[in-house]
Structure formats: C-alpha cells, structure tokens
Scaffold this motif. Sequence first.
Motif, short mmCIF file in Angstrom:
data_model
loop_
_atom_site.label_atom_id
_atom_site.label_comp_id
_atom_site.label_asym_id
_atom_site.label_seq_id
_atom_site.Cartn_x
_atom_site.Cartn_y
_atom_site.Cartn_z
N TYR A 1 -2.17 -6.62 -1.70
CA TYR A 1 -0.83 -6.12 -1.39
C TYR A 1 0.06 -7.27 -0.90
CZ TYR A 1 -3.50 -1.78 -1.34
OH TYR A 1 -4.34 -0.75 -1.67
N THR B 1 9.82 4.58 2.39
CA THR B 1 8.62 5.07 1.72
C THR B 1 7.95 6.23 2.45
OG1 THR B 1 7.30 3.37 2.84
CG2 THR B 1 8.10 2.87 0.62
N THR B 2 8.13 6.29 3.77
CA THR B 2 7.45 7.35 4.53
C THR B 2 8.40 8.27 5.27
OG1 THR B 2 7.25 6.04 6.56
CG2 THR B 2 5.53 5.76 4.89
N HIS C 1 -3.73 1.53 9.59
CA HIS C 1 -5.02 2.23 9.59
C HIS C 1 -5.98 1.66 8.54
CE1 HIS C 1 -3.01 5.12 12.17
NE2 HIS C 1 -2.07 5.28 11.24
N ARG C 2 -5.80 0.40 8.22
CA ARG C 2 -6.67 -0.27 7.24
C ARG C 2 -6.61 -1.77 7.51
NH1 ARG C 2 -3.59 -2.97 3.58
NH2 ARG C 2 -1.37 -2.40 3.56
N HIS D 1 0.85 -1.19 0.00
CA HIS D 1 0.00 0.00 0.00
C HIS D 1 0.89 1.24 0.00
CE1 HIS D 1 -2.85 3.04 1.41
NE2 HIS D 1 -3.83 2.20 1.08
N PRO D 2 0.63 2.22 -0.85
CA PRO D 2 1.56 3.34 -1.01
C PRO D 2 1.68 4.26 0.20
CG PRO D 2 -0.45 3.70 -2.27
CD PRO D 2 -0.50 2.29 -1.79
N THR D 3 0.63 4.39 0.99
CA THR D 3 0.69 5.32 2.13
C THR D 3 0.60 4.63 3.49
OG1 THR D 3 -1.71 5.67 2.05
CG2 THR D 3 -0.33 7.17 0.75
N ASP D 4 0.17 3.39 3.51
CA ASP D 4 0.05 2.66 4.77
C ASP D 4 0.54 1.22 4.57
OD1 ASP D 4 -0.57 1.86 7.33
OD2 ASP D 4 -2.75 1.87 7.05
#
Length: 220
Positions: free
Chosen positions: A174, A217-218, A166-167, A158-161
Amino acid sequence: MSSISLQQWEALFIQYLTQHAPTNDASHNISHFTRVWNTCCTINEAEGHKADALILLTASYFHDLVSVPKNSPDRNKASLLSAEKTEQLLTHHFAHYPADKIAGVKHAIHAHSFSAAIATETYEAAILQDADRMEALGAIGIARTFYTAGMLHTQMFHPTDPLAQHRPLNDTTYALDHFQVKLLQLPGKMNTATGKQLATQLAAVLTQFMQQLVQETTGV
C-alpha cells in the motif's frame, strides 16, 4: 579556478542531461534536479552560505545519474554508481570543471541516498541530502509516492483501514503506508536547522492528506 559562472554550468548540465539522461522515470528527471538545486540554494543561504555553490549545483543535477528501480536488490548502490559516473563525466566530458571540487561532488552524491546509509561529512553533502529528502514531502512528495506506486503496480491504500490502525504497516503493498513507514520520519532526520523547519512544514501536508483521505473513504 574555472571562469565559467554558476548559471553557465547549470545550462551546460541541463543540456547534457536533456540529451543523455534516462526519460523513463518522471520522478527523477530534470525538473526534480532543478527543484533540488533550488532547495539547496534556499538552505545554503539560510545557513550562511557554508557550502560550495558549484559543488552543490553539480551534485544536485547529477545525484540520480544512475537510476536503479526502488524494488531492486541493488537499490542501495544507486548513489555510489551515480557518484562514480559523475566523477568520470566531470573528468572526461566537462574538461574545464575544477578538479579540486570533484571529490566533494562525489561524496555529496554518494551520501545523499536514504538507502545507502552513508554519513554526510561536508556541508554540501548535508544540504543535498536535506534538499533531496524534501522532494518526498509536501504535494510533490504525495505525487511522487503515487507515481512510484503506479510504476511498481502497488495498491494506493488499504480499502477499509487506510491508516493501518488495526493492521501492520506494509508499504510494499500500500503506497499510503509509506507515509508512516518512512516519509513522516524525515523531518527528524534532517541535517540542517533550515532543512528540519522546511521538512516539518511539508510533512504537515502529508498528514492533512491522510486525514482527508480517511474522511472521503470512511466518512469519519
């Protein structure tokens, strides 16, 4: 009793698989079979050589004789199909194979699969299952996970998580989610003390990879 040595049997099995094994899945090829056999040897030695070496060798090389795609509804039948085909192969192609070992080989192959959910009833089955599951951990496990994701055309993460904080986890979408859904649970499912120890060490590699990926990534 067969007078053929383990090394000779291994050479015969590799020769057969080189000529007949499917070549469209690099995660279930002769290199995989050889690694599983080597891990079986490591576990069996540490556990006091409780398992029959020829049964372990045979099951290691033929446990994925029938390949069923991971996204197939028949995936849970793959180990049974492999066990049945191996029985036929040992009976008709390898005429000098000891008949009294075939049932043990068949059970070990049938029980090795995670998706088949078959209880292991012998040392050989328990060790093979541990050794095969360890292929899903460590650097090899990471490589195989993303190789399979490419074959199934799923996203890497997942690109943001990426860690699904949070999902809901979703490893059909994924690939990285598969670490938490299944792979990091494997050390607790090992049959042998040696398998659990080795799997715990290899699982740490997955955890480190996840942490590094999040950092890249973050920036966290």
